[in-house]
Design a protein around this motif. Structure first.
Motif, PDB file in Angstrom:
ATOM      1  N   PHE A   2       0.864  -1.181   0.000  1.00  0.00           N
ATOM      2  CA  PHE A   2       0.000   0.000   0.000  1.00  0.00           C
ATOM      3  C   PHE A   2       0.902   1.233   0.000  1.00  0.00           C
ATOM      4  N   VAL A   3       0.825   2.061  -1.039  1.00  0.00           N
ATOM      5  CA  VAL A   3       1.677   3.250  -1.070  1.00  0.00           C
ATOM      6  C   VAL A   3       1.115   4.309  -0.119  1.00  0.00           C
ATOM      7  N   THR A   4       2.007   5.103   0.468  1.00  0.00           N
ATOM      8  CA  THR A   4       1.597   6.165   1.381  1.00  0.00           C
ATOM      9  C   THR A   4       2.432   7.422   1.143  1.00  0.00           C
ATOM     10  N   SER A   5       1.889   8.555   1.619  1.00  0.00           N
ATOM     11  CA  SER A   5       2.526   9.857   1.438  1.00  0.00           C
ATOM     12  C   SER A   5       3.136  10.426   2.712  1.00  0.00           C
ATOM     13  N   SER A   6       2.779   9.865   3.872  1.00  0.00           N
ATOM     14  CA  SER A   6       3.256  10.409   5.142  1.00  0.00           C
ATOM     15  C   SER A   6       2.931   9.433   6.266  1.00  0.00           C
ATOM     16  N   PRO A   7       3.470   9.655   7.469  1.00  0.00           N
ATOM     17  CA  PRO A   7       3.078   8.823   8.610  1.00  0.00           C
ATOM     18  C   PRO A   7       1.573   8.873   8.888  1.00  0.00           C
ATOM     19  N   LEU A   8       0.935  10.018   8.626  1.00  0.00           N
ATOM     20  CA  LEU A   8      -0.517  10.101   8.799  1.00  0.00           C
ATOM     21  C   LEU A   8      -1.227   9.166   7.831  1.00  0.00           C
ATOM     22  N   LYS A  65      -1.275   5.593   8.962  1.00  0.00           N
ATOM     23  CA  LYS A  65      -2.314   5.290   9.953  1.00  0.00           C
ATOM     24  C   LYS A  65      -3.687   5.131   9.302  1.00  0.00           C
ATOM     25  N   THR A  66      -4.021   6.029   8.361  1.00  0.00           N
ATOM     26  CA  THR A  66      -5.339   5.928   7.735  1.00  0.00           C
ATOM     27  C   THR A  66      -5.438   4.698   6.839  1.00  0.00           C
ATOM     28  N   ASN A  67      -4.323   4.287   6.233  1.00  0.00           N
ATOM     29  CA  ASN A  67      -4.319   3.034   5.485  1.00  0.00           C
ATOM     30  C   ASN A  67      -4.608   1.860   6.409  1.00  0.00           C
ATOM     31  N   CYS A  68      -3.934   1.836   7.552  1.00  0.00           N
ATOM     32  CA  CYS A  68      -4.082   0.704   8.468  1.00  0.00           C
ATOM     33  C   CYS A  68      -5.479   0.624   9.061  1.00  0.00           C
ATOM     34  N   SER A  69      -6.148   1.755   9.200  1.00  0.00           N
ATOM     35  CA  SER A  69      -7.502   1.726   9.740  1.00  0.00           C
ATOM     36  C   SER A  69      -8.549   1.561   8.633  1.00  0.00           C
ATOM     37  N   GLY A  70      -8.461   2.385   7.588  1.00  0.00           N
ATOM     38  CA  GLY A  70      -9.455   2.330   6.523  1.00  0.00           C
ATOM     39  C   GLY A  70      -9.370   1.101   5.662  1.00  0.00           C
ATOM     40  N   ASN A  79      -1.219  -3.310   7.057  1.00  0.00           N
ATOM     41  CA  ASN A  79      -0.570  -3.125   8.348  1.00  0.00           C
ATOM     42  C   ASN A  79       0.696  -2.300   8.119  1.00  0.00           C
ATOM     43  N   GLU A  80       1.385  -1.938   9.183  1.00  0.00           N
ATOM     44  CA  GLU A  80       2.556  -1.071   9.060  1.00  0.00           C
ATOM     45  C   GLU A  80       3.625  -1.665   8.153  1.00  0.00           C
ATOM     46  N   GLN A  81       3.774  -2.986   8.187  1.00  0.00           N
ATOM     47  CA  GLN A  81       4.806  -3.635   7.379  1.00  0.00           C
ATOM     48  C   GLN A  81       4.507  -3.569   5.883  1.00  0.00           C
ATOM     49  N   LYS A  82       3.242  -3.478   5.532  1.00  0.00           N
ATOM     50  CA  LYS A  82       2.866  -3.452   4.122  1.00  0.00           C
ATOM     51  C   LYS A  82       2.837  -2.039   3.533  1.00  0.00           C
ATOM     52  N   ASN A  83       2.892  -1.017   4.382  1.00  0.00           N
ATOM     53  CA  ASN A  83       2.906   0.356   3.888  1.00  0.00           C
ATOM     54  C   ASN A  83       4.237   0.660   3.214  1.00  0.00           C
TER      55      ASN A  83
END
Length: 409
Positions: A165-171, A174-179, A186-190
């Motif tokens: 899962f690609v992400t743009s920031s630490p925020l 978190k929204t990836n892991c919840s939404g 999970n954190e490892q997949k970000n």
């Protein structure tokens, strides 16, 4: 009855494809890409595919989409193969693809049938979310299906878990892991890569900005010598109260036109591509209505000021370090009833916040006058909400998902 028959057909086709996947070997250099439910050649999927095509010619890209976008795809990716989504030919081809990239959901962008066994999946997202989404969204019922629906989802592959899962920031982590917990995030997949569509905003030559403005001014019919204020509202799930400059009263138009003439400027308005309540206004000399399907990333390159509300597009735009105005005319409704927001507007706003039309007009005048009062706030928002955006997203995604052993070419 028709819906039940369609589900039965999907289950049968998925079962056949799953069995075929036991005998068809996936190829390490075959990559499947899709976007916007097959309806658009756009967004992160497009920019990642073009990066791969340019830098790694040994990769074979299979773009999956509706027939209507075939020419768009092959114009942008002349060496790619186009596969019409949810056809038997496309599904067989997908069984050969080792890597699959998509920006909506896997079944919307790639296939509604189960062609995913043994493939590596990467969710490219649409960007850093401000509004709540996935299972975090207001009034969402994700994960509450009955037993029969769960069986269907398992057979068709609808409930598969993603690998990246690609992400743009630490925020965003978190929204990836919840939404997206229901998709296995999970954190490892970000993947702390930033998003491919934003790579174009780094080290962009002035000549490219000028060329884009000339191109779109020709398409949309405005003077390229004028300043551009772009209006990009977000998608609203329940509200029909969608503000449009095309729907202004005569008095409001008079106020706006005075400001625009004063600064030699036009408004370019583009609704969200998924918005159903959009007013299809006609363009005028001062207010240009752009088709919702147009490439917003390219259009933001030449915008002098951006007006938005809670759309994540403004976060992309501040990578260019230009003024933003938030028109939050329905803030309380949107936050508490429509989609919901992860953050308070006092924190995420990157510029002036207008809650009514009079305040909006005043903010437009100030920004076009060069009264840039929010440069430090833009930096704060950029550093907090877009920390991973460094202009190297496509490179990081390729090396992380596909790996260095397959990057020769």
């Amino acid at each position: 009855m028709k819906k039940s028959m369609y589900k039965a057909k999907l289950c049968l086709e998925s079962a056949i494809l799953w069995l075929l996947s036991l005998f068809i070997k996936r190829k390490q250099n075959y990559i499947a890409v899709g976007s916007w439910s097959g309806n658009r050649y756009a967004d992160n999927s497009r920019y990642l595919a073009e990066y791969i095509s340019t830098n790694f010619p040994d990769y074979h890209i299979v773009w999956v989409g509706e027939k209507k976008i075939r020419d768009d795809v092959l114009n942008g990716l002349p060496e790619a193969e186009f596969a019409e989504k949810d056809t038997f030919f496309a599904n067989i081809k997908l069984l050969k693809c080792k890597y699959m990239f998509f920006s909506q959901m896997h079944n919307a962008d790639i296939s509604f049938c189960n062609v995913f066994r043994g493939a590596t999946t990467c969710y490219l997202h649409h960007g850093m979310p401000i509004k709540r989404w996935g299972q975090d969204g207001l009034n969402q019922t994700i994960g509450t299906a009955n037993i029969l629906s769960r069986i269907v989802r398992r057979i068709t592959g609808e409930d598969i878990q993603y690998d990246y899962f690609v992400t743009s920031s630490p925020l965003h982590d978190k929204t990836n892991c919840s939404g997206l917990a229901y998709k296995g995030c999970n954190e490892q997949k970000n993947l702390h890569s930033g998003t491919p569509r934003n790579d174009i905003y780094f080290d962009v030559p002035l000549s490219k900005i000028s060329d884009m403005k000339k191109l779109y001014s020709s398409i949309l019919g405005f003077d390229p010598n004028k300043k551009v204020v772009m209006y990009l509202p977000t998608f609203r799930r329940t509200s029909t109260n969608v503000f449009s400059f095309s729907k202004l009263s005569e008095n409001q138009k008079t106020q706006l036109f005075f400001i625009l003439k004063k600064h030699n400027c036009v408004i370019v308005e583009k609704s969200h591509v998924a918005e159903k309540n959009t007013f299809d206004g006609e363009s005028t000399e001062m207010i240009i209505c752009a088709p919702s399907e147009m490439n917003v990333q390219e259009m933001m390159l030449f915008a002098d000021v951006l007006i938005s509300d809670y759309s994540g597009a403004f976060l992309d735009y501040i990578l260019l370090d230009r003024p933003v105005i938030h028109y939050a005319y329905d803030y309380e409704y949107y936050k508490n009833i429509d989609s919901g927001l992860y953050y308070e507007i006092e924190d995420f706003s990157a510029g002036a916040v207008a809650y009514d039309y009079e305040s909006l007009i005043k903010a437009i005048d100030q920004e076009l006058s060069g009264d840039d009062r929010f440069s430090q706030k833009r930096k704060y928002v950029r550093d907090k909400y877009m920390e991973y955006e460094k202009g190297k997203a496509s490179s990081i995604i390729v090396s992380s998902v596909i790996g260095g052993t397959h990057c020769a070419g």
